[in-house]
Design an enzyme around this catalytic site. Structure first.
Site, PDB file in Angstrom:
ATOM      1  N   ASP A   1       2.293   5.013  -0.215  1.00  0.00           N
ATOM      2  CA  ASP A   1       1.814   6.273   0.344  1.00  0.00           C
ATOM      3  C   ASP A   1       1.575   7.306  -0.755  1.00  0.00           C
ATOM      4  O   ASP A   1       1.968   7.116  -1.916  1.00  0.00           O
ATOM      5  CB  ASP A   1       2.840   6.829   1.337  1.00  0.00           C
ATOM      6  CG  ASP A   1       2.987   5.962   2.577  1.00  0.00           C
ATOM      7  OD1 ASP A   1       2.043   5.230   2.898  1.00  0.00           O
ATOM      8  OD2 ASP A   1       4.062   6.036   3.212  1.00  0.00           O
TER       9      ASP A   1
ATOM     10  N   ARG B   1       0.854  -1.194   0.000  1.00  0.00           N
ATOM     11  CA  ARG B   1       0.000   0.000   0.000  1.00  0.00           C
ATOM     12  C   ARG B   1       0.886   1.239   0.000  1.00  0.00           C
ATOM     13  O   ARG B   1       1.289   1.736   1.045  1.00  0.00           O
ATOM     14  CB  ARG B   1      -0.921  -0.014   1.219  1.00  0.00           C
ATOM     15  CG  ARG B   1      -1.988  -1.106   1.156  1.00  0.00           C
ATOM     16  CD  ARG B   1      -2.626  -1.337   2.517  1.00  0.00           C
ATOM     17  NE  ARG B   1      -3.183  -0.128   3.082  1.00  0.00           N
ATOM     18  CZ  ARG B   1      -4.489   0.063   3.341  1.00  0.00           C
ATOM     19  NH1 ARG B   1      -5.359  -0.900   3.088  1.00  0.00           N
ATOM     20  NH2 ARG B   1      -4.915   1.186   3.867  1.00  0.00           N
TER      21      ARG B   1
ATOM     22  N   TYR C   1      12.180  -1.602  -3.220  1.00  0.00           N
ATOM     23  CA  TYR C   1      11.982  -0.196  -3.571  1.00  0.00           C
ATOM     24  C   TYR C   1      13.312   0.416  -4.008  1.00  0.00           C
ATOM     25  O   TYR C   1      14.396  -0.049  -3.614  1.00  0.00           O
ATOM     26  CB  TYR C   1      11.476   0.594  -2.366  1.00  0.00           C
ATOM     27  CG  TYR C   1      10.021   0.402  -2.031  1.00  0.00           C
ATOM     28  CD1 TYR C   1       9.054   1.314  -2.481  1.00  0.00           C
ATOM     29  CD2 TYR C   1       9.597  -0.664  -1.245  1.00  0.00           C
ATOM     30  CE1 TYR C   1       7.715   1.161  -2.153  1.00  0.00           C
ATOM     31  CE2 TYR C   1       8.251  -0.832  -0.924  1.00  0.00           C
ATOM     32  CZ  TYR C   1       7.318   0.081  -1.380  1.00  0.00           C
ATOM     33  OH  TYR C   1       5.984  -0.082  -1.066  1.00  0.00           O
TER      34      TYR C   1
ATOM     35  N   ARG D   1      11.293   5.803   3.610  1.00  0.00           N
ATOM     36  CA  ARG D   1      11.633   7.228   3.562  1.00  0.00           C
ATOM     37  C   ARG D   1      12.401   7.676   4.807  1.00  0.00           C
ATOM     38  O   ARG D   1      13.248   8.568   4.746  1.00  0.00           O
ATOM     39  CB  ARG D   1      10.366   8.045   3.364  1.00  0.00           C
ATOM     40  CG  ARG D   1       9.733   7.821   1.987  1.00  0.00           C
ATOM     41  CD  ARG D   1       8.284   8.245   1.963  1.00  0.00           C
ATOM     42  NE  ARG D   1       8.134   9.637   2.323  1.00  0.00           N
ATOM     43  CZ  ARG D   1       6.992  10.174   2.767  1.00  0.00           C
ATOM     44  NH1 ARG D   1       5.906   9.413   2.905  1.00  0.00           N
ATOM     45  NH2 ARG D   1       6.938  11.442   3.077  1.00  0.00           N
TER      46      ARG D   1
END
Length: 293
Positions: free
Chosen positions: A69, A67, A138, A226
């Site tokens: 952001d 999911r 990622y 992040r």
């Protein structure tokens, strides 16, 4: 576009549904994340509406691998949905292509240009886009010199005002690998564990001069990537020593000194799954709450 696969005769039975795996890419700039939210534009909202139209169904339930952001992009998002075989036949109409190839074409004809279905295939028994996944990978990209800043990719690469030392960031990254409680790098959600297995965290220089982080784990908690990148950038520009990354991890609590970098530099690149025979076992393992090793 990667072509969809045809349904096998054994899968098209009137008394059973079909689980479809969709491989998806999107530019997250114009979305408030993956998850559907009332009054907001989301990836789930766009895809579910398009699928309902294409399949001529009142609604469609989607399950995704990760999911993302608001503002986060994806090249390798994976989604599953369950449909009745006759819904696929109806959606294909008189098209000469196999039903799933026709579905890919119809979805991409309905979806906005910032969301693309790359393929749709019949999922193997036991497949679950979320719980079957072995890991998610990622990439985070940073342009830290004027020469590396390209205005054509400004929506996908973070422009950083100071140069960073990739070697120092890689030294610090080693301290974060393995199974840990990543509470220091996550926005805590009630009842959710922050224990994760960080399998890879490394930096390299691309030929363009951009610094690219590869981050791979069994799963991620909210804002984890992040925050990890923000921590390592502080080390890379010399504001913090290499050991600081390990100290933050060991504290197991959020620290305001760890910056959470902007979402637009982050892209979900790939989700990996086990062989078909191991999908069910992987679901059971993933559903079990993570405990310390």
């Amino acid at each position: 576009m990667i072509a969809g696969a045809a349904l096998t005769p054994s899968s098209v039975r009137k008394d059973e549904g079909v689980r479809i795996r969709i491989d998806l890419a999107y530019d997250g700039s114009g979305f408030h994340g993956w998850a559907a939210q009332p009054g907001l534009r989301t990836v789930q909202g766009e895809l579910s509406a398009a699928a309902a139209t294409a399949l001529r169904m009142p609604s469609v339930e989607l399950v995704c691998a990760g999911r993302t952001d608001a503002g986060v992009h994806a090249r390798g998002q994976v989604v599953h949905l369950d449909v009745e075989p006759d819904a696929l036949a109806r959606s294909a109409g008189r098209a000469p292509d196999p039903p799933l190839e026709a579905l890919v074409r119809r979805l991409n004809g309905i979806l906005p240009a910032d969301v693309r279905v790359r393929r749709a295939v019949e999922a193997a028994p036991g497949f679950d886009a979320r719980f079957s996944a072995l890991w998610r990978r990622y990439a985070y990209r940073v342009a830290d010199t004027p020469a590396a800043v390209d205005p054509l990719v400004r929506g996908h690469v973070l422009a950083w005002p100071r140069p960073v030392d990739v070697e120092a960031m890689n030294e610090a990254a080693v301290l974060l690998l393995g199974q840990h409680d990543f509470a220091s790098f996550c926005k805590q959600r009630e009842g959710a564990t922050t224990i994760r297995v960080l399998q890879e965290l490394s930096w390299r220089r691309l030929p363009s001069g951009v610094a690219e982080a590869t981050v791979r784990a069994d799963a991620f908690c909210h804002s984890m990537v992040r925050s990890l990148v923000g921590c390592l950038l502080a080390v890379g520009e010399g504001r913090r020593p290499v050991a600081w990354a390990g100290e933050i991890l060991a504290a197991e609590r959020r620290d305001a000194s760890v910056p959470v970098v902007h979402a637009h530099g982050l892209t979900l690149e790939e989700v990996a799954y086990p062989p078909d025979a191991e999908l069910g076992a992987r679901v059971e393992l993933t559903r079990a709450r993570r405990e310390r090793a």
